[in-house]
Design an enzyme around this catalytic site. Structure first.
Site, PDB file in Angstrom:
ATOM      1  N   ASP A 114      35.598  44.557  56.438  1.00 38.11           N
ATOM      2  CA  ASP A 114      33.985  44.323  56.042  1.00 38.11           C
ATOM      3  C   ASP A 114      33.303  44.457  57.360  1.00 38.11           C
ATOM      4  O   ASP A 114      33.661  43.782  58.202  1.00 38.11           O
ATOM      5  CB  ASP A 114      33.924  43.020  55.374  1.00 38.11           C
ATOM      6  CG  ASP A 114      32.702  43.088  54.114  1.00 38.11           C
ATOM      7  OD1 ASP A 114      31.636  43.866  54.211  1.00 38.11           O
ATOM      8  OD2 ASP A 114      33.106  42.640  53.085  1.00 38.11           O
ATOM      9  N   ASP A 223      28.369  46.248  54.833  1.00 43.15           N
ATOM     10  CA  ASP A 223      27.559  45.330  54.113  1.00 43.15           C
ATOM     11  C   ASP A 223      25.811  45.496  54.288  1.00 43.15           C
ATOM     12  O   ASP A 223      25.568  45.746  55.235  1.00 43.15           O
ATOM     13  CB  ASP A 223      27.947  43.917  54.422  1.00 43.15           C
ATOM     14  CG  ASP A 223      26.943  42.744  53.861  1.00 43.15           C
ATOM     15  OD1 ASP A 223      27.369  42.452  52.514  1.00 43.15           O
ATOM     16  OD2 ASP A 223      26.046  42.057  54.412  1.00 43.15           O
ATOM     17  N   GLU A 290      44.557  59.995  60.786  1.00 44.06           N
ATOM     18  CA  GLU A 290      44.411  59.381  59.413  1.00 44.06           C
ATOM     19  C   GLU A 290      43.063  59.373  58.997  1.00 44.06           C
ATOM     20  O   GLU A 290      42.192  59.065  60.067  1.00 44.06           O
ATOM     21  CB  GLU A 290      44.733  57.955  59.571  1.00 44.06           C
ATOM     22  CG  GLU A 290      44.386  57.183  58.113  1.00 44.06           C
ATOM     23  CD  GLU A 290      44.722  55.646  58.492  1.00 44.06           C
ATOM     24  OE1 GLU A 290      45.093  54.976  57.538  1.00 44.06           O
ATOM     25  OE2 GLU A 290      44.036  55.056  59.413  1.00 44.06           O
ATOM     26  N   HIS A 361      32.569  40.282  44.788  1.00 40.12           N
ATOM     27  CA  HIS A 361      32.258  38.990  45.223  1.00 40.12           C
ATOM     28  C   HIS A 361      30.813  38.597  44.734  1.00 40.12           C
ATOM     29  O   HIS A 361      30.648  37.206  44.860  1.00 40.12           O
ATOM     30  CB  HIS A 361      32.807  38.605  46.324  1.00 40.12           C
ATOM     31  CG  HIS A 361      31.856  39.249  47.402  1.00 40.12           C
ATOM     32  ND1 HIS A 361      31.957  40.771  47.690  1.00 40.12           N
ATOM     33  CD2 HIS A 361      30.997  38.704  48.410  1.00 40.12           C
ATOM     34  CE1 HIS A 361      31.082  40.906  48.717  1.00 40.12           C
ATOM     35  NE2 HIS A 361      30.596  40.084  49.025  1.00 40.12           N
ATOM     36  N   ASP A 362      29.952  39.611  44.398  1.00 40.93           N
ATOM     37  CA  ASP A 362      28.538  39.079  44.137  1.00 40.93           C
ATOM     38  C   ASP A 362      28.152  39.298  42.923  1.00 40.93           C
ATOM     39  O   ASP A 362      27.050  38.807  42.328  1.00 40.93           O
ATOM     40  CB  ASP A 362      27.603  40.135  45.119  1.00 40.93           C
ATOM     41  CG  ASP A 362      27.852  39.695  46.518  1.00 40.93           C
ATOM     42  OD1 ASP A 362      28.013  38.382  47.065  1.00 40.93           O
ATOM     43  OD2 ASP A 362      27.393  40.449  47.335  1.00 40.93           O
TER      44      ASP A 362
END
Length: 609
Positions: A114, A223, A290, A361-362
């Site tokens: 995050d 976020d 990657e 999670h919200d």
């Protein structure tokens, strides 16, 4: 020479795999505080995650996304970051993180972190130096003088610079006596907003990305990205303009929805910052071999979300598909679901990668938002649609929101209501209760006397161990669908959606030369028999490869497309026969993949409150 050619082909294939892994990745979101406690303090930690990596590998997860693990006073449980380059003590050490990263890679699981760029903690050294006006930190945050106002007695007093409201209620401005100015915080008071009009801030945040990329993480979830910029006061006579009123009945000046956020959300400058971050991540593709994924959190209109994908000349991020998360409800019809899917695929620029998010999670869990009878259906839909699938921890076993009393509430969103009744309508604690591993004390999450949030009351019967032991369970179905997600049809096939009626939705995935898949879900309260002979390209014979918890048909059962019995609230995944015309009778058909989802809607009277 022949050996050299073989080695080059193998190397090329490996390289392609590393560069394309993200396009069909199953990403599992871990809320570290609630996943697994390894040291008995009641709080989940990094070593707990490491212990459970084999479970995630066995489930078929491609990458884990960790909610914030950085140094923080935890006013907003890690989204108020004091130091982006340190691990929060209760989660472990940097050595623990390095071990987690290495163990994950050894199991073929990538780690995504995050990234919280909009704000820091007010206990950050950056903020303390900015409050003291120390160079170069003086303009790291959004500072402003207050406005003067006069009361009815003629007394002059200071007011915040504008009427802006925090997402967590009340004024978005807080006075700092040391600096003698107000600072902006679009979330809790302890989360001052960074100032992206400062070149120093932009470079400092790029250095944060570089720090973790150098460690070998595979990307970031970003976020609250649409709040990076606010209106430039230089364009408004040196002041921050008031936002217009929404005029929604029943709201007051302390409520976020009281205003229309034209000056604090989705400003055009935001997109260029995201594109710059994408450029930075692309530099590491060449050096580490990657692809580095970037997913952005933006609760906004679809047209604004889609802009985060990028432009014709610049690459961007994968904006989380919150249309899929929020616009499909327990009352959605097949037409509604088709519209949600088709709108995203229509708006998404050509050549970009879709994504399907069932929870986070919200937001309340699927079983709470849509009813437990839709758990298998929504999990399957997210897993068989094209692109990235994101699963929030516990959705694979059908966890529902836990009850968290007012006294146990810790989420600032709930606490800021100052109301022991109203808090339940906004608190995010219920979807953050600890993972339910087994039927032992605290659901096997912790050996502590108490946990940071109470475990949901239903853990004795709803837990991973019980679902593994059961003949049929949400977890068995989820795992079976994930296994079939690896098929070429689901990995690469074209998408088509058809609403056969108000209650039946058909989703097809077609890829010439490959075997097909067929998913059938009945969300109605009664059993139905479905005739799919109108789908001419679909072979007659079907085999069940995944069977939901409410289905009478068992795995490995075979039947024909002309008569598919589907129990009430049942989700089934079939493998079809080979599709297409062969050269002669009895010859193998040309393989053509097909993934089909049939959805019958239903009504439900109970919901979480």
């Amino acid at each position: 020479m022949r050996l050299l050619i073989v080695l080059l082909v193998v190397a090329s294939a490996a390289s392609a795999s590393e560069l394309d892994w993200w396009k069909t990745a199953l990403i599992y979101q871990i809320y570290p505080r609630s996943f697994k406690d390894s040291n008995g303090d009641g709080i989940g930690d990094l070593n707990g995650i490491t212990q459970k990596l084999p479970y995630l590998q066995q489930t078929g997860v491609d990458a884990v996304w960790l909610s914030p693990i950085y140094k923080s006073p935890m006013y907003d449980f890690g989204y108020d970051i004091a130091d982006y380059r340190e691990i929060q003590d209760e989660y472990g050490t940097m050595a623990d993180f390095d071990n987690l990263l290495n163990e994950a890679k050894s199991l073929g699981i990538r780690v995504v972190l995050d990234f919280v760029p909009n704000h820091t903690s007010n206990e950050s050294a950056w903020f303390e130096r900015s409050a003291a006006r120390a160079a170069p930190y003086g303009d790291y945050y959004v500072w402003a003088d207050g406005r003067n106002a006069t009361d009815e007695n003629g007394t002059v007093y200071a007011m915040p610079p504008s009427n802006w409201v925090s997402n967590f209620r009340k004024s978005a401005w807080e006075y700092h006596p040391g600096r003698g100015q107000y600072y902006l915080h679009q979330f809790v008071i302890g989360q001052p907003d960074l100032n992206y009009r400062s070149d120093s801030v932009q470079e400092a945040m790029k250095d944060v990305l570089r720090f973790w990329l150098d460690k070998g993480v595979s990307g970031f979830r970003v976020d609250a990205v649409n709040k990076l910029y606010e209106a430039d006061p230089n364009n408004y006579g040196g002041v921050y303009p008031d936002e217009p009123l929404s005029e929604i009945p029943g709201l007051g000046p302390d409520d976020y929805e009281y205003l229309i956020h034209v000056y604090t959300e989705n400003l055009n400058e935001t997109y260029d910052v995201v594109y710059d971050w994408r450029d930075l991540l692309d530099e590491y593709i060449a050096t580490q071999g990657e692809y580095k994924i970037m997913m952005t959190e933006t609760y906004a209109d679809l047209s604004l979300m889609i802009k985060y994908y990028g432009t014709k000349t610049r690459n961007g991020s994968i904006p989380f598909n919150f249309s899929f998360l929020e616009d499909i409800t327990m009352n959605s019809t097949a037409w509604d679901i088709k519209t949600v899917i088709d709108r995203w695929m229509t708006y998404m620029p050509s050549g970009r990668v879709a994504n399907w998010v069932n929870g986070n999670h919200d937001k309340s869990r699927v079983g709470t938002r849509q009813g437990v009878d839709r758990i298998d259906a929504m999990n399957m839909l997210a897993l068989i649609l094209p692109g990235v699938a994101v699963t929030y921890q516990g959705e694979e076993i059908g966890m529902v929101d836990g009850y968290v009393s007012w006294n146990d509430t810790v989420d600032p969103w709930g606490c800021n209501t100052d109301d022991p009744v109203a808090y339940a309508s906004v608190s995010r604690d219920p979807e953050r209760t600890p993972y339910q591993w087994d039927g032992s004390a605290h659901a096997g999450f912790s050996t502590a006397a108490s946990t940071w949030l109470p475990v949901a009351d239903n853990y004795l019967t709803l837990n991973l161990a019980a679902q593994i032991a059961a003949q049929k369970s949400h977890y068995h179905f989820y795992k079976d669908v994930v296994a079939n997600r690896k098929s070429p049809a689901i990995q690469e096939g074209d998408l088509d959606t058809k609403a056969l009626s108000e209650s039946l939705l058909v989703v097809t995935r077609l890829l010439p030369g490959e075997a097909g898949m067929l998913g059938v879900v009945n969300l109605a309260a009664e059993a139905q028999t479905i005739d799919l002979t109108s789908l001419k390209i679909l072979p007659s014979d079907l085999e069940v490869v995944a069977s939901g918890v409410n289905c009478a048909l068992e795995k490995n059962a075979t039947l024909t497309k002309s008569s598919i019995p589907v129990s009430a609230h049942c989700a089934l995944l079939f493998r079809s026969g080979i599709v297409g015309g062969g050269n002669a009778a009895g010859a193998h058909y040309l393989s053509l993949p097909l993934v089909l989802l049939v959805v019958a809607t239903y009504s439900i009277t109970a919901c979480f409150s």
